[in-house]
Design a protein around this motif. Structure first.
Motif, PDB file in Angstrom:
ATOM      1  N   GLU A  38      66.358  34.700   6.170  1.00 40.01           N
ATOM      2  CA  GLU A  38      64.997  34.346   5.750  1.00 40.01           C
ATOM      3  C   GLU A  38      64.201  33.665   6.863  1.00 40.01           C
ATOM      4  O   GLU A  38      62.985  33.806   6.941  1.00 40.01           O
ATOM      5  N   THR A  81      64.087  30.276   7.239  1.00 41.85           N
ATOM      6  CA  THR A  81      63.453  29.098   6.642  1.00 41.85           C
ATOM      7  C   THR A  81      64.154  27.827   7.106  1.00 41.85           C
ATOM      8  O   THR A  81      65.365  27.808   7.275  1.00 41.85           O
ATOM      9  N   GLY A 135      62.510  24.180   3.292  1.00 41.15           N
ATOM     10  CA  GLY A 135      62.418  25.591   2.964  1.00 41.15           C
ATOM     11  C   GLY A 135      61.204  26.270   3.580  1.00 41.15           C
ATOM     12  O   GLY A 135      60.920  27.419   3.250  1.00 41.15           O
ATOM     13  N   SER A 136      60.511  25.580   4.467  1.00 42.77           N
ATOM     14  CA  SER A 136      59.350  26.196   5.117  1.00 42.77           C
ATOM     15  C   SER A 136      59.769  27.447   5.884  1.00 42.77           C
ATOM     16  O   SER A 136      60.732  27.416   6.646  1.00 42.77           O
ATOM     17  N   PRO A 137      59.048  28.539   5.717  1.00 47.44           N
ATOM     18  CA  PRO A 137      59.397  29.782   6.415  1.00 47.44           C
ATOM     19  C   PRO A 137      58.937  29.748   7.861  1.00 47.44           C
ATOM     20  O   PRO A 137      58.029  30.482   8.257  1.00 47.44           O
ATOM     21  N   ASP A 147      58.670  33.035  10.019  1.00 48.18           N
ATOM     22  CA  ASP A 147      57.543  33.916   9.706  1.00 48.18           C
ATOM     23  C   ASP A 147      56.212  33.297  10.119  1.00 48.18           C
ATOM     24  O   ASP A 147      55.326  33.988  10.633  1.00 48.18           O
TER      25      ASP A 147
END
Lengths: 410, 410
Positions: free
Chosen positions: A162, A164, A176-178, A181
DNA sequence: TTAGTTTGTTTAGTAGCGGCACAAACTCAG
DNA sequence: CTGAGTTTGTGCCGCTACTAAACAAACTAA
């Protein structure tokens, strides 16, 4: 049953398969001449020559006429194989407790240009990452170099695939910040070519130390480091980061190293995290940590300047014993052939290498007969260089494909 | 700077490079037809067909005309790809506390013939290994099959590359016995063709579970097991055993799982070793262990027969909590995507799977969101099958070379 | 100056694999 | 029952990365 064919790589894709390994050998300085490149790849001189020529044509390496081998040998002198100093670069970015830093890094781990870190802290990752990417884009414009990718180092576990950040320590970012991306998006918007990656800073530091620093040549390299709070670990196996099944391996902070120790937020007590970080050191030395400079900085000054002070020395020895116990546990589980320490742990090693090595040897099961070499980290900005390694990886894996991909941003 | 060229393998050695991967796919049952072999290898149908034909010509696999894919699909039915049932075998040997066992194992992990284990214990490894090899040689003569190698499982850490048993538990062998060389010598003298290997029994059990048992499909498989005394661990990454730099990794027995626990010979206290093995269970249940049957057998009968007994139940829950803490520690460090338990740990899991999974999820850092699947081992004689896997490995890596080598014993 | 040694290049020649066309063996619709 | 559609297996051609071997180049040593 997964559709992707990850089983075989090498022979099936077109193009020279030895291109990547050859570039990696030059990149890590293990192939100073075509002759050793030939031996190291296990191919004929003809092939090695062709591969080198192709890498040169791609603008990735350069061959000097100056002799590359050690003088004094007989026979025809070899030509020097080196990374192309004016070749493409990658953008490396690092976020740390005090701000950020952007840099352009060429092959060979050489930092070409740096933008000074600034003390900007925001709860919004997009804002901070936007600032780093802007700084990087400015560097790129000024240098006029071609960019083939971007890498980001963050002080947090990064979940894969992911991308994150699960626990962005001292950053006030939401868990949990992506970040991968967000970073990739910013990079794309800034017009920077090539793919973008993100990783944990200690992992990336380990990668950098393995390729260009104190970890060179190690097969199983264990790195442990502590900056401000908490302890990070990383393992490099056969030149690749071992990040576990989802990027969360080597979370070494919660090994028990002091049964009677202070409680830890993880639910246990006496964890490596709370027993060997700078805060633990300062309190063990009887100091109230001041807020003005970083905890690591304070600890470092104390260790270097006032090691004669019995309280400081006692605190140092206490932390060494705790760290040694933790390292011994890791040695039992991972069986590395080298350990490299960073941050405060590096300072502790420098202060009393004998003691640390003795504790690790004594408390690891097979350590009594020999023991693992424990070394201080040697690279400046190793997390930054590691972030660059992350971005270089596609090029090292398949130069033709990676360069073609970064040429057409699609 | 090492002379050996370990960097590239695939494309440089002659012969079909996809031969090994293809055989491995059939061996592990992941390629039931030529069609999925094509997809899994990522090659054209033509190549996959040629590879399958060559493997069949080598006598390693066989193609049935019976449809291999699931019925009900349209299109031309595929032919079934399977391991050759009457093809070559390897000799697998296992030494355990109560004696030894020899077997012939074919591709696919199928045990072709077994020699019953006998209760012979000697302080001389050569004597015991000689007996196993004799039993194996007898099996080979009776079967008339071709042998391409031999593998040995011992209840001890095995140092690589020396092949020495560092702590042969319950065997009364001297520590550091060169078991691999002794075994290889006996194998050679018995006229058995092919190379000989030795490994730790839990490591080999993990390898077997990964290829043919509860670990199939896992990318990072962690196995933990306890037989009589002490706890063993193993990690299989991408289908290969992760044994560390010198074969001594995954020595998990000395993780601290009970700060107030009993002292351990390692110098610590409350180690996984002494807190979760059968002896710990029996004493926790208030039983004096009888010498007549094995500790594992006694524990198993107690757990299965008298789980209603409050004392037994309490002991079970205590051990589950300790084991869970240890597993959580390993999850934090290794980040596996599956855990398989063997021996008493398997029994504990069967007794109360909920509780163990809850403890592991609660005490591992990222476990709260999901948690790692924890499964019981499913393979009979998994150490034995694992020993066979060790012997099969050269064939899986390069069928042509391995078969040629075992043909001419030199 | 000559022999010896190591490095780099040129020249075939080989073989593994991709691409493509075709054949084979089934299902399904009508 | 017939033809269209679909998936699987195979034969053929061409590309190209590689090996092998001879040759050329650039040094050291006697």
């Amino acid at each position: 049953m997964n559709g992707k064919a990850t089983t075989i790589r090498t022979r099936l894709e077109r193009g020279r398969s030895a291109l990547g390994p050859a570039l990696e050998l030059v990149h890590t300085g293990r192939a100073p001449t075509r002759a050793v490149l030939t031996a190291e790849l296990g191919v004929t001189r003809a092939t090695a020559g062709a591969v080198a020529a192709e890498l040169e044509a791609l603008g990735l390496i350069q061959v000097d006429s100056r002799p590359g081998a050690a003088a004094g040998s007989q026979g025809r002198p070899s030509h020097r194989l080196a990374v192309n100093d004016s070749g493409p670069v990658v953008l490396a970015a690092q976020i740390h407790a005090d701000g950020y830093r952007a840099a352009l890094v060429g092959l060979g781990g050489r930092i070409v240009a740096t933008a000074p870190g600034r003390k900007t802290v925001s709860a919004d990752p997009a804002q901070v990452l936007g600032a780093v990417v802007d700084a990087g884009a400015r560097l790129l414009r000024e240098s006029g170099r071609r960019c083939v990718g971007a890498g980001l180092a963050v002080p947090s576990a990064v979940a894969e695939p992911e991308g994150t950040a699960l626990n962005p320590l001292h950053l006030a970012w939401p868990a949990g910040s992506p970040v991968r991306d967000i970073f990739a998006e910013q990079v794309r918007e800034a017009g920077i070519t090539g793919p973008a990656f993100a990783g944990n800073d200690v992992n990336l530091a380990a990668l950098a130390e393995h390729r260009h620093g104190a970890g060179r040549g190690a097969q199983h390299l264990l790195c442990v480091a502590t900056g401000h709070r908490g302890v990070g670990g990383a393992l490099v196996v056969d030149g690749r980061l071992h990040t576990g099944s989802s990027g969360l391996a080597l979370e070494v902070g919660h090994l028990t190293v002091n049964p009677d120790g202070r409680p830890c937020y993880c639910g246990g007590r006496g964890c490596l995290d709370v027993e060997t970080d700078p805060l633990a050191f300062l309190t063990a030395a009887g100091l109230a940590p001041g807020p003005e400079t970083s905890l690591l900085q304070q600890s470092r000054e104390l260790l270097r300047g006032q090691y004669g002070d019995p309280a400081v020395r006692a605190a140092c020895e206490e932390l060494i014993d705790r760290l040694g116990l933790g390292l011994a546990g890791l040695v039992n589980i991972l069986n590395p052939d080298r350990i490299v320490l960073g941050g405060l742990h590096r300072e502790l090693l420098d202060a009393d290498p004998q003691r640390l090595r003795a504790v690790v040897a004594d408390r690891s099961l097979w350590g009594r007969s020999g023991g693992v070499p424990i070394l201080p980290s040697t690279l400046d900005h190793n997390s930054l260089v590691g972030a660059a390694e992350l971005a270089w990886q596609p090029v090292l894996d398949d130069p033709l494909a990676a360069l073609a991909a970064s040429q057409t941003p699609a």
